[in-house]
Design a protein around this motif. Structure first.
Motif, short mmCIF file in Angstrom:
data_model
loop_
_atom_site.label_atom_id
_atom_site.label_comp_id
_atom_site.label_asym_id
_atom_site.label_seq_id
_atom_site.Cartn_x
_atom_site.Cartn_y
_atom_site.Cartn_z
N VAL A 1 5.13 -3.82 12.34
CA VAL A 1 4.68 -3.49 10.99
C VAL A 1 5.57 -4.20 9.98
O VAL A 1 6.71 -4.58 10.28
N HIS A 2 5.04 -4.34 8.77
CA HIS A 2 5.80 -4.96 7.68
C HIS A 2 5.51 -4.19 6.41
O HIS A 2 4.35 -4.05 6.00
N LEU A 3 6.57 -3.66 5.80
CA LEU A 3 6.44 -2.96 4.52
C LEU A 3 6.43 -4.01 3.42
O LEU A 3 7.43 -4.69 3.19
N THR A 4 5.29 -4.16 2.78
CA THR A 4 5.14 -5.22 1.79
C THR A 4 5.93 -4.91 0.53
O THR A 4 6.19 -3.75 0.19
N ALA A 5 6.27 -5.95 -0.19
CA ALA A 5 6.96 -5.82 -1.47
C ALA A 5 6.58 -7.03 -2.32
O ALA A 5 6.50 -8.15 -1.81
N GLY A 6 6.34 -6.82 -3.58
CA GLY A 6 6.02 -7.93 -4.47
C GLY A 6 4.52 -8.17 -4.63
O GLY A 6 4.11 -8.83 -5.59
N LEU A 7 3.72 -7.66 -3.70
CA LEU A 7 2.28 -7.81 -3.83
C LEU A 7 1.75 -6.74 -4.77
O LEU A 7 2.07 -5.55 -4.60
N PRO A 8 0.98 -7.10 -5.79
CA PRO A 8 0.49 -6.09 -6.73
C PRO A 8 -0.26 -4.97 -6.01
O PRO A 8 -1.00 -5.22 -5.05
N TRP A 9 -0.08 -3.74 -6.49
CA TRP A 9 -0.72 -2.59 -5.86
C TRP A 9 -2.23 -2.74 -5.81
O TRP A 9 -2.87 -2.40 -4.81
N ARG A 10 -2.82 -3.27 -6.86
CA ARG A 10 -4.28 -3.45 -6.88
C ARG A 10 -4.72 -4.37 -5.74
O ARG A 10 -5.75 -4.13 -5.11
N GLU A 11 -3.94 -5.41 -5.47
CA GLU A 11 -4.27 -6.31 -4.37
C GLU A 11 -4.10 -5.61 -3.03
O GLU A 11 -4.90 -5.83 -2.10
N CYS A 12 -3.08 -4.79 -2.91
CA CYS A 12 -2.89 -4.02 -1.67
C CYS A 12 -4.08 -3.10 -1.41
O CYS A 12 -4.58 -3.01 -0.28
N VAL A 13 -4.54 -2.43 -2.45
CA VAL A 13 -5.69 -1.54 -2.32
C VAL A 13 -6.94 -2.33 -1.94
O VAL A 13 -7.75 -1.89 -1.12
N ARG A 14 -7.08 -3.52 -2.50
CA ARG A 14 -8.24 -4.35 -2.19
C ARG A 14 -8.25 -4.76 -0.72
O ARG A 14 -9.31 -4.80 -0.08
N ARG A 15 -7.08 -5.04 -0.18
CA ARG A 15 -6.99 -5.47 1.21
C ARG A 15 -7.05 -4.31 2.20
O ARG A 15 -7.34 -4.51 3.38
N ALA A 16 -6.78 -3.11 1.73
CA ALA A 16 -6.56 -1.98 2.62
C ALA A 16 -7.78 -1.63 3.46
O ALA A 16 -8.92 -1.67 2.99
N VAL A 17 -7.50 -1.27 4.70
CA VAL A 17 -8.50 -0.71 5.60
C VAL A 17 -8.44 0.82 5.57
O VAL A 17 -9.45 1.51 5.71
N VAL A 18 -7.23 1.36 5.36
CA VAL A 18 -7.05 2.81 5.28
C VAL A 18 -6.13 3.13 4.11
O VAL A 18 -5.32 2.31 3.69
N SER A 19 -6.26 4.35 3.60
CA SER A 19 -5.36 4.84 2.56
C SER A 19 -4.97 6.27 2.90
O SER A 19 -5.72 7.00 3.55
#
Length: 240
Positions: A182-200
């Motif tokens: 696993v990799h804990l992301t940093a620096g990627l905008p939250w909106r982009e993370c939500v767009r890519r997400a498969v689960v929340s």
């Protein structure tokens, strides 16, 4: 985690996570979050959990039928060593050591774990590191929500577990075969993370944050380019 409800008239169950925090060389926040997520997945994919005759199977099944609650604790010295005798899986990762234990009722926590402190685990938040080679799970914590390291580790464990259960089967199989990095992301905008997400993950609100708070999201990085139809869908519906 609104999709899960505990059976009526039964005490809730939880998976305990123990973090080794020695005074001389404490781990970092990121490493603990990643190690916790990997420990959860490795316990859930261990034959002792997956095989119907496995010694952990029924306890894991009972726990996953209710809320997938997790409790992060910290221990050192003799308390950490005593806890290693309890059934579970330990992950050593980038200076962090986290053990995930077979779930059980919250009112019957084994003494070696009950002696470990629950609240107040806060570790240094260092600069991000490059991600591993795919396949790996990308995890992102909501930057608008303040959480301790212990709480963050539990949320990463939730996200990895949901990804294991709900991700695309062939991608999940490849990820697990690679050791579930696993990799804990940093620096990627939250909106982009939500767009890519498969689960929340939506928190139940037992500690630190209000009920319903979105605390974490996750997706699998496979090394393949996104499928064309997914790109078209996102072009037509940019908020997806």
């Amino acid at each position: 985690m609104a999709a899960y409800t505990d059976p009526a008239d039964e005490p809730p169950w939880a998976m305990q996570l123990a973090v080794q925090v020695e005074k001389s060389a404490p781990p970092t926040h990121r490493a603990v979050c990643e190690a916790a997520a990997m420990a959860v997945v490795r316990l859930l994919t261990d034959p002792r959990s997956t095989e119907p005759e496995g010694p952990w199977h029924e306890r894991v099944r009972r726990w996953e039928s209710g809320r997938i609650r997790k409790v992060a604790r910290r221990g050192r010295g003799i308390r950490w060593r005593e806890a290693q005798e309890l059934p579970g899986v330990t992950v050593d990762h980038d200076g962090a050591r986290v053990r995930a234990f077979v779930p059980g009722p919250v009112d019957r926590v084994p003494p070696p774990l009950a002696k470990m402190q629950v609240a107040g685990l806060e570790l240094e938040r260092e600069e991000p590191k490059p991600p591993p080679e795919p396949p790996y799970a990308a995890l992102a914590l909501n930057p608008e929500v303040t959480m301790s390291t212990g709480k963050s580790a539990a949320q990463c464990g939730h996200a990895a577990q949901l990804l294991l259960r709900r991700g695309r089967a062939q991608d999940v199989a490849a990820w697990v075969a690679a050791g579930a990095p696993v990799h804990l992301t940093a620096g990627l905008p939250w909106r982009e993370c939500v767009r890519r997400a498969v689960v929340s993950v939506r928190d139940a609100g037992f500690t630190e944050v209000p009920p319903g708070t979105t605390t974490a999201v996750a997706w699998l990085e496979t090394g393949r380019p996104p499928e064309p139809h997914r790109l078209l869908w996102r072009r037509l519906w940019p908020w997806r």
